[in-house]
Enzyme design. Sequence first.
Site, PDB file in Angstrom:
ATOM      1  N   GLY A   9       0.822  -1.150   0.118  1.00  0.00           N
ATOM      2  CA  GLY A   9       0.033   0.145   0.024  1.00  0.00           C
ATOM      3  C   GLY A   9       0.802   1.256   0.053  1.00  0.00           C
ATOM      4  N   GLY A  11       1.736   3.347  -2.274  1.00  0.00           N
ATOM      5  CA  GLY A  11       1.583   4.565  -3.283  1.00  0.00           C
ATOM      6  C   GLY A  11       0.843   5.649  -2.591  1.00  0.00           C
ATOM      7  CE1 TYR A 145     -10.192  -0.680   7.311  1.00  0.00           C
ATOM      8  CE2 TYR A 145     -10.696   0.397   9.491  1.00  0.00           C
ATOM      9  CZ  TYR A 145     -10.015   0.405   8.753  1.00  0.00           C
ATOM     10  OH  TYR A 145      -8.606   0.923   8.412  1.00  0.00           O
ATOM     11  CB  ALA A 148     -10.503  -7.061   8.694  1.00  0.00           C
ATOM     12  CE  LYS A 149      -6.873  -2.083   8.762  1.00  0.00           C
ATOM     13  NZ  LYS A 149      -5.558  -2.237   8.109  1.00  0.00           N
TER      14      LYS A 149
END
Length: 241
Positions: A9, A11, A145, A148-149
Amino acid sequence: MARLAVVSGGGTGIGRATAGMLAGEGYDVIIVGRRPDVLADAVKWIGPQASAVTADCADPEQVPAVVAAVGDREVDVLFNNAGAFIGGDDATLADLAARWRAVFDSNVTTAVLLTEALRPRLRRPGARVILVSSIAAQRGGGGPYSAAKAALHGWVFDLATQFGPDGITANVIAPGFVTDSEFFDGRMTEEGFRSRVNASLLNRAGEPSDIAEAVRWLAGPGGAFVTGQIINVNGGTVLGR
């Protein structure tokens, strides 16, 4: 030879800021992401020590491209930053299952596959593995979310236990509200921004550089005896967890 860091990640946002910080510290940096144009812009911004690999780290067929880019070098810092909040219509159980799976792939599978693929390349002793979680893992509010975290928190305890005998540390950074990223992707309102700023004891939003500075500490000499920890960088929005 320069030390080597791999940033998924890389970018935009936190990933780009961290990759830039590491390059400034003398690392060669490989940034990984799904969009070649965004990665190219980031490499130009970071400088000559950066290179890019276009890969979706949730896809086991694409992750080997990162390993190939590392080659026979040892990885000193692995910064697992890839992840996203994924919205969607949960009208049916099939829709619900699809969104949860997509969120877990984006935030958990990416970190698992990249870490396992690079496990043999991690410097022994001395490598630092860092996962990016979220304040949502500790206070909820994000549905899949948040879940998942939070999964990263449990997994980092396993990683720290496994890597400890080799002198490798593994930690999680859990940011609070951070601006200058694509996380909200047009979903942020002025009211939402103000409420998040007001929730901080410091009365400001975080910046990608705030997270990069936490990585600087964990990756440097000061972080050598820190492993298996959840490092909160949230301006006091959530206390002491």
